[in-house]
Design an enzyme around this catalytic site. Sequence first.
Site, PDB file in Angstrom:
ATOM      1  NE  ARG A   2      -3.770   1.985   2.654  1.00  0.00           N
ATOM      2  CZ  ARG A   2      -3.548   2.797   3.676  1.00  0.00           C
ATOM      3  NH1 ARG A   2      -2.543   2.553   4.495  1.00  0.00           N
ATOM      4  NH2 ARG A   2      -4.312   3.850   3.879  1.00  0.00           N
ATOM      5  CE  LYS A  44       2.140  -5.402   6.176  1.00  0.00           C
ATOM      6  NZ  LYS A  44       2.255  -4.128   5.443  1.00  0.00           N
ATOM      7  NE  ARG A  93       3.458   4.480  11.598  1.00  0.00           N
ATOM      8  CZ  ARG A  93       3.131   4.049  10.393  1.00  0.00           C
ATOM      9  NH1 ARG A  93       1.944   3.485  10.205  1.00  0.00           N
ATOM     10  NH2 ARG A  93       3.955   4.161   9.378  1.00  0.00           N
TER      11      ARG A  93
END
Length: 327
Positions: free
Chosen positions: A124, A189, A324
Site C-alpha cells: 500500500r 506484521k 499509528r
Amino acid sequence: MKQSQRLDQLIQQLSDGEFHSGQSLGEQLNISRAAVNQHIHKLEELGLELFSVSGKGYKLSQQLELLDKEKIKQATDHFTNEPDFAVYSVVDSSNDELKLLAQEQKLAAGYSVFAEAQTAGRGRRGKRWISPFGSNLYFSVYWPLAEGIHGAMGLSLAVGVALAECFESLGIEGVGLKWPNDVYIKGKKVSGILVDLETLADGSAHSIIGIGINLKMPESVTQHIDQAWTDISSEIPTIMSRNLIAARVRDSVLACLSEYDAAGLSVFQERWRAYDQFLDKPVRLIMGQRECVGTCRGIDENGALLVQDETGVKRYFGGEISLRLQQ
C-alpha cells in the site's frame, strides 16, 4: 530453452536441499558450468540462499517446497466447482499478472494466481513488498464488482478478517488486524492486502485483490524490511505444508468474497472488532503533512475508520492515510 525455463529447472533440481555438482547441473540443463554459475547468481538475486562448496557443488540452505497446482487442489476443502487458478514462477507482481490476464480474456469470479517470487511486488502507498522466491505466498484474486466501484468499499477489511480467521484455524495465537489492510501476529506484521480497482468503458468494474503472506522469510532479505514483522513458520505450533496453507488461504478468501457479495461488509463488522488491535486505543492518523489524534472506535458499515476526538467521532476512509498507536 528460455532462460526462465532453465531457472525453473535449476530450482527443481536444487529444491531437495542436497548438493549438486556444477557438472551434473550443466548436463541436465544442457549448458556450460560457467552458465550454471551465472544462473546460480540469478537465483540469489531472487532471494534464495545457496551454498557453494568446492568439490561438492551447490545446494540451497534448506529444502524447498515448491507450489504445486495439483497439491493445492487436493488440499482444497470447499468449492467443488471452484474457479480455476494458476501457479507462476517469477512475475513482476501477481496483481499485474492477473490484470494482464483479465485484459486478454474473460475470467470467472475468483480466478486467481499464485507466484513463487515477485520482482516488483507492491504494498500500500507505493511501498515495495519484499518477495523472495519460494519462501512466502504471493496470491491475487480477480473479483467483479456487481455494484461498480462503490462495491469495493470495505473489501480489504473483509479479506483481512478471512485471513485472520484462517490463521487462527491453523493454530496461531495473537492474530490481529490493522486498518485498512494488514494482518499481525502478536503485534508484528505477517500479511498485507492490496486491492487494485478497474472501471471499464461499459461502467462495470472489477477488483484484483493481492495478498502477501510471510511464510518463512529468509534472513538474507530481512534487512530490507523497515517494520516489525514475523512469519507463519515462527508462529505455528507444527510444520505445515506450504501447499496446504495456500489451499486454506484460497478457500478462506473465496468464501469471504462470496459472503461479501451477498451481504456486504456488515457481516464482517463484529468479526473485525474481535481482531482490531487498535480498538479503544489512542491513535494518530498521518495524512501527508497533517496529523489527527484520538481514540480508535473500530469501523463503520462502509469500512471507514472511526476515531473519537474532543469534538466527536470522525470517519476516515483509505487512501494516503497511515494509522499509528500514540506513543
